[in-house]
Design a protein around this motif. Structure first.
Motif, PDB file in Angstrom:
ATOM      1  N   UNK A 117      37.917   0.017  28.698  1.00  0.00           N
ATOM      2  CA  UNK A 117      39.100  -0.014  29.559  1.00  0.00           C
ATOM      3  C   UNK A 117      38.682  -0.151  31.020  1.00  0.00           C
ATOM      4  N   UNK A 118      37.662   0.587  31.426  1.00  0.00           N
ATOM      5  CA  UNK A 118      37.181   0.506  32.807  1.00  0.00           C
ATOM      6  C   UNK A 118      36.737  -0.913  33.157  1.00  0.00           C
ATOM      7  N   UNK A 119      35.959  -1.530  32.267  1.00  0.00           N
ATOM      8  CA  UNK A 119      35.474  -2.890  32.513  1.00  0.00           C
ATOM      9  C   UNK A 119      36.629  -3.889  32.550  1.00  0.00           C
ATOM     10  N   UNK A 120      37.598  -3.706  31.670  1.00  0.00           N
ATOM     11  CA  UNK A 120      38.752  -4.610  31.631  1.00  0.00           C
ATOM     12  C   UNK A 120      39.549  -4.533  32.923  1.00  0.00           C
ATOM     13  N   UNK A 121      39.754  -3.316  33.425  1.00  0.00           N
ATOM     14  CA  UNK A 121      40.503  -3.137  34.667  1.00  0.00           C
ATOM     15  C   UNK A 121      39.763  -3.750  35.854  1.00  0.00           C
ATOM     16  N   UNK A 122      38.442  -3.625  35.863  1.00  0.00           N
ATOM     17  CA  UNK A 122      37.647  -4.215  36.945  1.00  0.00           C
ATOM     18  C   UNK A 122      37.777  -5.736  36.969  1.00  0.00           C
ATOM     19  N   UNK A 123      37.935  -6.337  35.791  1.00  0.00           N
ATOM     20  CA  UNK A 123      38.057  -7.796  35.689  1.00  0.00           C
ATOM     21  C   UNK A 123      39.484  -8.278  35.938  1.00  0.00           C
ATOM     22  N   UNK A 124      40.390  -7.349  36.221  1.00  0.00           N
ATOM     23  CA  UNK A 124      41.765  -7.734  36.518  1.00  0.00           C
ATOM     24  C   UNK A 124      42.680  -7.779  35.309  1.00  0.00           C
ATOM     25  N   UNK A 125      42.203  -7.293  34.174  1.00  0.00           N
ATOM     26  CA  UNK A 125      43.042  -7.255  32.980  1.00  0.00           C
ATOM     27  C   UNK A 125      43.952  -6.030  33.023  1.00  0.00           C
ATOM     28  N   UNK A 126      45.050  -6.113  32.280  1.00  0.00           N
ATOM     29  CA  UNK A 126      45.914  -4.954  32.083  1.00  0.00           C
ATOM     30  C   UNK A 126      46.084  -4.738  30.585  1.00  0.00           C
ATOM     31  N   UNK A 127      46.374  -3.509  30.212  1.00  0.00           N
ATOM     32  CA  UNK A 127      46.687  -3.231  28.806  1.00  0.00           C
ATOM     33  C   UNK A 127      48.113  -3.709  28.557  1.00  0.00           C
ATOM     34  N   UNK A 128      48.274  -4.632  27.619  1.00  0.00           N
ATOM     35  CA  UNK A 128      49.611  -5.162  27.337  1.00  0.00           C
ATOM     36  C   UNK A 128      50.169  -4.671  26.005  1.00  0.00           C
ATOM     37  N   UNK A 129      49.310  -4.088  25.161  1.00  0.00           N
ATOM     38  CA  UNK A 129      49.787  -3.597  23.865  1.00  0.00           C
ATOM     39  C   UNK A 129      48.841  -2.531  23.335  1.00  0.00           C
ATOM     40  N   UNK A 130      49.413  -1.622  22.567  1.00  0.00           N
ATOM     41  CA  UNK A 130      48.616  -0.583  21.917  1.00  0.00           C
ATOM     42  C   UNK A 130      49.221  -0.310  20.544  1.00  0.00           C
ATOM     43  N   UNK A 131      48.332  -0.172  19.559  1.00  0.00           N
ATOM     44  CA  UNK A 131      48.790   0.173  18.212  1.00  0.00           C
ATOM     45  C   UNK A 131      48.354   1.604  17.904  1.00  0.00           C
ATOM     46  N   UNK A 132      49.345   2.458  17.623  1.00  0.00           N
ATOM     47  CA  UNK A 132      49.105   3.867  17.337  1.00  0.00           C
ATOM     48  C   UNK A 132      49.361   4.129  15.847  1.00  0.00           C
ATOM     49  N   UNK A 133      48.517   4.942  15.253  1.00  0.00           N
ATOM     50  CA  UNK A 133      48.756   5.333  13.857  1.00  0.00           C
ATOM     51  C   UNK A 133      49.088   6.821  13.805  1.00  0.00           C
ATOM     52  N   UNK A 134      50.217   7.122  13.162  1.00  0.00           N
ATOM     53  CA  UNK A 134      50.712   8.490  13.063  1.00  0.00           C
ATOM     54  C   UNK A 134      50.742   8.945  11.614  1.00  0.00           C
ATOM     55  N   UNK A 135      50.643  10.253  11.430  1.00  0.00           N
ATOM     56  CA  UNK A 135      50.772  10.841  10.103  1.00  0.00           C
ATOM     57  C   UNK A 135      51.896  11.869  10.117  1.00  0.00           C
TER      58      UNK A 135
END
Length: 354
Positions: free
Chosen positions: A267-285
């Motif tokens: 995540x740190x490297x992605x943010x440095x390159x100008x990327x943003x998190x656009x999606x996340x998949x969560x698994x719940x029980x």
């Protein structure tokens, strides 16, 4: 809803042919308090096929048959009535939808809107031209449903249920036409671009930390980073559970131990390159039984999508992929739409106060 009688012989054939998996039907019946112990499909079919099931139960079993279209997909936004108006926002929307219905449109067909205790819903359909030259398969009819839930006298949540993401464009056009016709209503998008750089990441952290009554976070099964939300030409960088990635393991650990996404190297490297998190998949029980689900929160353009990716249950020590009945999926979708709305609204307020 199925409205015709389904002969028990047809029901039996579905089980024997394993189009309706025995484990799936066992799971469904067990939740109704009916338990069978047959070890193979033929024996199980003989035991179960004479049980009388009504139209509601047969419809739910059809939903349980393993098919990607049986997973609920949604796009969510809010409509807000300007403060100077004293009218009820549901009354205004109902009136506008009926006006649109009375005018014949070449783009879509609108069914009668139905008022509910907490809002209204309306289903509409449109025809999409398919690629290829086969005349029999030239056009496809698509269906969308708009569930409009009242948040207050002046605000509603618009929950667009769609067969796939290609349908959202038509739904958004429909909503924008309503808003243009009614100057007292504004669209309030759950738009990631409105958040600061820090809060773009914080949004996904707070979703992971959100407390639900029946579900608890088990792991993170996917993350997507992108250079922007509006440029469709930019390629997504996807880290998925199917890749057995140590990166994803690290992200899950960071989220579950409370240190947050920003503590993860990827995540740190992605943010440095100008990327943003656009999606996340969560698994719940589930806290009380053996069901699990994976839900995807993703941003495209101005809006948030909440989609159920897969649902699972345990049978005789094995984890099986199996759609939950629509009512249970609906509860999950609404819970995550509401939590996302709450988290997003809180972050916007915090930014204003900074």
């Amino acid at each position: 809803m199925i409205t015709e009688y389904v002969d028990c012989a047809e029901f039996k054939r579905l089980i024997v042919d394993k189009k309706l998996k025995p484990a799936t039907l066992k799971y469904y019946l067990r939740r109704m308090g009916i338990v069978f112990t047959a070890s193979n499909a033929e024996q199980f079919a003989e035991q179960v096929y004479t049980i009388f099931l009504g139209a509601g139960e047969i419809s739910e079993l059809r939903d349980l048959m393993n098919n990607d279209t049986n997973y609920e997909k949604s796009l969510v936004m809010n409509l807000v009535l300007k403060k100077e108006s004293q009218e009820d926002i549901i009354d205004i929307l109902l009136d506008e939808i009926n006006k649109k219905k009375s005018i014949k449109s070449e783009d879509y067909f609108i069914e009668n809107p139905v008022r509910t205790q907490d809002g209204l819903y309306v289903q509409f359909s449109y025809t999409r031209k398919l690629p290829g030259r086969n005349k029999l398969l030239e056009y496809e009819k698509r269906f969308l449903k708009l569930n409009i839930r009242k948040a207050s006298q002046h605000e509603v949540v618009v929950d667009i249920r769609q067969q796939s993401s290609i349908d959202s464009k038509n739904a958004l056009t429909f909503i924008n036409n309503i808003v243009k016709s009614e100057e007292l209503i504004n669209v309030r998008h759950i738009n990631l671009e409105l958040l600061s750089s820090k809060n773009k990441v914080e949004f996904f952290d707070r979703i992971a930390a959100y407390s639900f009554d029946l579900w608890q976070l088990k792991t993170i099964t996917g993350i997507t980073v992108k250079q922007g939300l509006n440029d469709e030409e930019d390629e997504d960088v996807v880290v998925d559970e199917d890749e057995n990635s140590p990166t994803l393991t690290g992200i899950s650990q960071a989220v579950l131990n409370g240190s947050g996404l920003r503590s993860n190297e990827f995540v740190q490297e992605s943010l440095k390159k100008g990327y943003i998190i656009s999606a996340m998949r969560y698994r719940y029980e589930h806290k009380k039984d053996t069901t699990e689900f994976a839900v995807v929160l993703s941003f495209r353009n101005q809006d948030l999508r909440v989609d159920i990716d897969k649902t699972y249950f345990e049978d005789e020590g094995k984890i099986l992929v199996q759609p939950l009945v629509k009512a249970e999926q609906n509860d999950i979708i609404i819970a995550f739409q509401n939590s996302a709305n709450q988290v997003f609204g809180t972050l916007i307020k915090e930014q204003r106060n900074d």
